[in-house]
Design a protein around this motif. Structure first.
Motif, PDB file in Angstrom:
ATOM      1  N   GLN A  59       0.812  -1.194  -0.014  1.00  0.00           N
ATOM      2  CA  GLN A  59      -0.104  -0.062  -0.001  1.00  0.00           C
ATOM      3  C   GLN A  59       0.805   1.162   0.064  1.00  0.00           C
ATOM      4  O   GLN A  59       0.612   2.183  -0.809  1.00  0.00           O
ATOM      5  N   ARG A  60       1.953   1.141   0.643  1.00  0.00           N
ATOM      6  CA  ARG A  60       2.757   2.327   0.615  1.00  0.00           C
ATOM      7  C   ARG A  60       3.423   2.408  -0.916  1.00  0.00           C
ATOM      8  O   ARG A  60       3.330   3.872  -1.201  1.00  0.00           O
ATOM      9  N   ARG A  61       3.591   1.566  -1.367  1.00  0.00           N
ATOM     10  CA  ARG A  61       4.135   1.719  -2.788  1.00  0.00           C
ATOM     11  C   ARG A  61       3.125   2.285  -3.647  1.00  0.00           C
ATOM     12  O   ARG A  61       3.235   3.224  -4.285  1.00  0.00           O
ATOM     13  N   PRO A  66       1.045   7.759  -7.651  1.00  0.00           N
ATOM     14  CA  PRO A  66       0.437   8.990  -8.240  1.00  0.00           C
ATOM     15  C   PRO A  66       1.450   9.886  -8.171  1.00  0.00           C
ATOM     16  O   PRO A  66       1.320  10.637  -9.311  1.00  0.00           O
ATOM     17  N   ASN A  67       1.929  10.483  -7.157  1.00  0.00           N
ATOM     18  CA  ASN A  67       2.925  11.609  -7.355  1.00  0.00           C
ATOM     19  C   ASN A  67       4.151  11.212  -8.210  1.00  0.00           C
ATOM     20  O   ASN A  67       4.524  12.324  -9.180  1.00  0.00           O
ATOM     21  N   LEU A  68       4.608  10.046  -8.198  1.00  0.00           N
ATOM     22  CA  LEU A  68       5.566   9.711  -9.079  1.00  0.00           C
ATOM     23  C   LEU A  68       5.330   9.966 -10.637  1.00  0.00           C
ATOM     24  O   LEU A  68       5.952  10.450 -11.505  1.00  0.00           O
ATOM     25  N   VAL A  69       3.924   9.441 -10.887  1.00  0.00           N
ATOM     26  CA  VAL A  69       3.173   9.653 -12.460  1.00  0.00           C
ATOM     27  C   VAL A  69       3.358  11.029 -12.558  1.00  0.00           C
ATOM     28  O   VAL A  69       3.634  11.474 -13.639  1.00  0.00           O
ATOM     29  N   GLU A  70       2.919  11.986 -11.848  1.00  0.00           N
ATOM     30  CA  GLU A  70       2.756  13.511 -12.099  1.00  0.00           C
ATOM     31  C   GLU A  70       3.981  14.056 -12.310  1.00  0.00           C
ATOM     32  O   GLU A  70       4.122  14.766 -13.134  1.00  0.00           O
ATOM     33  N   THR A  87      -0.485   3.643 -14.120  1.00  0.00           N
ATOM     34  CA  THR A  87      -1.921   3.839 -13.612  1.00  0.00           C
ATOM     35  C   THR A  87      -2.885   2.715 -13.511  1.00  0.00           C
ATOM     36  O   THR A  87      -3.574   2.451 -12.336  1.00  0.00           O
ATOM     37  N   GLU A  88      -2.975   2.073 -14.620  1.00  0.00           N
ATOM     38  CA  GLU A  88      -3.961   0.897 -14.754  1.00  0.00           C
ATOM     39  C   GLU A  88      -3.585  -0.134 -13.851  1.00  0.00           C
ATOM     40  O   GLU A  88      -4.536  -0.848 -13.319  1.00  0.00           O
ATOM     41  N   ALA A  89      -2.239  -0.531 -13.960  1.00  0.00           N
ATOM     42  CA  ALA A  89      -1.833  -1.660 -13.241  1.00  0.00           C
ATOM     43  C   ALA A  89      -1.948  -1.479 -11.698  1.00  0.00           C
ATOM     44  O   ALA A  89      -2.157  -2.163 -10.886  1.00  0.00           O
ATOM     45  N   ARG A  90      -1.836  -0.198 -11.206  1.00  0.00           N
ATOM     46  CA  ARG A  90      -1.945   0.326  -9.729  1.00  0.00           C
ATOM     47  C   ARG A  90      -3.326  -0.097  -9.420  1.00  0.00           C
ATOM     48  O   ARG A  90      -3.838  -0.536  -8.379  1.00  0.00           O
ATOM     49  N   ALA A  91      -4.051   0.595 -10.356  1.00  0.00           N
ATOM     50  CA  ALA A  91      -5.677   0.332 -10.062  1.00  0.00           C
ATOM     51  C   ALA A  91      -6.045  -1.107  -9.850  1.00  0.00           C
ATOM     52  O   ALA A  91      -6.655  -1.584  -9.035  1.00  0.00           O
ATOM     53  N   THR A 152      10.858   1.431   0.041  1.00  0.00           N
ATOM     54  CA  THR A 152       9.651   0.759   0.073  1.00  0.00           C
ATOM     55  C   THR A 152       9.997  -0.672  -0.729  1.00  0.00           C
ATOM     56  O   THR A 152       9.379  -1.631   0.103  1.00  0.00           O
ATOM     57  N   GLU A 153      10.625  -0.682  -1.673  1.00  0.00           N
ATOM     58  CA  GLU A 153      10.965  -1.984  -2.392  1.00  0.00           C
ATOM     59  C   GLU A 153      11.773  -2.746  -1.635  1.00  0.00           C
ATOM     60  O   GLU A 153      11.647  -3.870  -1.201  1.00  0.00           O
ATOM     61  N   ASN A 154      12.603  -2.264  -0.315  1.00  0.00           N
ATOM     62  CA  ASN A 154      13.576  -3.017   0.611  1.00  0.00           C
ATOM     63  C   ASN A 154      12.289  -3.485   1.537  1.00  0.00           C
ATOM     64  O   ASN A 154      12.390  -4.544   1.930  1.00  0.00           O
ATOM     65  N   ARG A 155      11.573  -2.789   2.211  1.00  0.00           N
ATOM     66  CA  ARG A 155      10.585  -3.121   2.758  1.00  0.00           C
ATOM     67  C   ARG A 155       9.568  -4.355   2.462  1.00  0.00           C
ATOM     68  O   ARG A 155       9.359  -5.213   3.285  1.00  0.00           O
ATOM     69  N   ILE A 156       9.574  -4.163   1.278  1.00  0.00           N
ATOM     70  CA  ILE A 156       8.546  -5.102   0.691  1.00  0.00           C
ATOM     71  C   ILE A 156       9.375  -6.567   0.702  1.00  0.00           C
ATOM     72  O   ILE A 156       8.796  -7.549   0.742  1.00  0.00           O
ATOM     73  N   ALA A 157      10.380  -6.454   0.204  1.00  0.00           N
ATOM     74  CA  ALA A 157      11.282  -7.702   0.112  1.00  0.00           C
ATOM     75  C   ALA A 157      11.555  -8.292   1.526  1.00  0.00           C
ATOM     76  O   ALA A 157      11.150  -9.517   1.930  1.00  0.00           O
ATOM     77  N   VAL A 158      11.573  -7.477   2.547  1.00  0.00           N
ATOM     78  CA  VAL A 158      12.012  -7.956   3.828  1.00  0.00           C
ATOM     79  C   VAL A 158      10.601  -8.575   4.263  1.00  0.00           C
ATOM     80  O   VAL A 158      10.448  -9.487   5.019  1.00  0.00           O
ATOM     81  N   ALA A 159       9.303  -7.901   4.324  1.00  0.00           N
ATOM     82  CA  ALA A 159       8.085  -8.183   4.587  1.00  0.00           C
ATOM     83  C   ALA A 159       7.795  -9.492   3.850  1.00  0.00           C
ATOM     84  O   ALA A 159       6.962 -10.408   4.654  1.00  0.00           O
ATOM     85  N   ARG A 160       7.854  -9.686   2.736  1.00  0.00           N
ATOM     86  CA  ARG A 160       7.577 -10.930   1.958  1.00  0.00           C
ATOM     87  C   ARG A 160       8.606 -11.947   2.449  1.00  0.00           C
ATOM     88  O   ARG A 160       7.838 -13.192   2.874  1.00  0.00           O
TER      89      ARG A 160
END
Length: 210
Positions: A59-61, A66-70, A87-91, A152-160
């Motif tokens: 969810q953090r990612r 949206p801010n990154l895309v803008e 945008t579509e993949a996120r949705a 966040t990518e690092n946190r995702i890897a650790v959380a998984r």
């Protein structure tokens, strides 16, 4: 008459012996598995907690995108297809929900993992386009988003990783004896949970250079 009484007398001790053996088994399980009685729900809650952390990081990612895309759009409007793809993949990824009560559903879990993988791919393609825009690469807002995304990518890897470890311990408990017996009698809702399918380099975040 004598034959009937004798047969009845033989059956009674036999039933008594079976009851006695059953009682001994129950006592043995109780004595040897006192700690194991609470082990099933304990491991289950640990796995659920680990799953919540996985969801938090995904969810953090999603919140960063949206801010990154803008920001990218401001410098690279011509990358319309890539921006729409993210945008579509996120949705789609946000629409697939797997909570603690459905984490044991193989089909639902696979759908969730596939959606997140598709978002990862779309995000990777977006980040690659940044190489073509030097001004964007030096933009302070983009640099801040880059740093947050990498973290966040690092946190995702650790959380998984933590979730996989927790599920392995829990699934082993409910599939082996005495945990399997205890779960069947005391915790019928304790079903094996699904875990992530290993993918190449899944143990570390994408190496994206800017």
């Amino acid at each position: 008459m004598m034959t009937t009484l004798t047969a009845g007398a033989q059956r009674q001790p036999s039933a008594a012996r079976l009851l006695g053996l059953f009682s001994i088994v129950l006592v043995a399980i109780g004595l040897s598995g006192c700690g194991a009685i609470n082990r099933v729900p304990t491991l289950q809650e640990q796995a659920k907690s680990s799953w919540s952390e996985v969801q938090n990081q995904y969810q953090r990612r999603a919140d960063l995108i949206p801010n990154l895309v803008e920001t990218v759009k401001g410098y690279a409007q011509q990358e319309k297809d890539v921006l729409i793809g993210v945008t579509e993949a996120r949705a789609k990824a946000s629409s697939v929900k797997v909570d603690a009560s459905t984490v044991s559903d193989p089909q639902k879990f696979k759908e969730y993992q596939d959606a997140q993988n598709q978002l990862s791919g779309a995000l990777g393609r977006l980040l690659v386009t940044v190489e073509k825009y030097p001004d964007l690469k030096s933009n302070q807002n983009f640099l801040a988003l880059q740093s947050q995304l990498e973290g966040t990518e690092n946190r995702i890897a650790v959380a998984r990783r933590d979730y996989i470890t927790a599920v392995q311990a829990y699934n082993t408990e409910v599939r082996t004896i005495p945990g399997r017996w205890i779960a069947a009698f005391l915790y019928p809702d304790a079903k094996p949970m699904e875990t992530f399918t290993a993918t190449p380099n899944a143990d570390r975040p994408p190496n994206v250079k800017f």
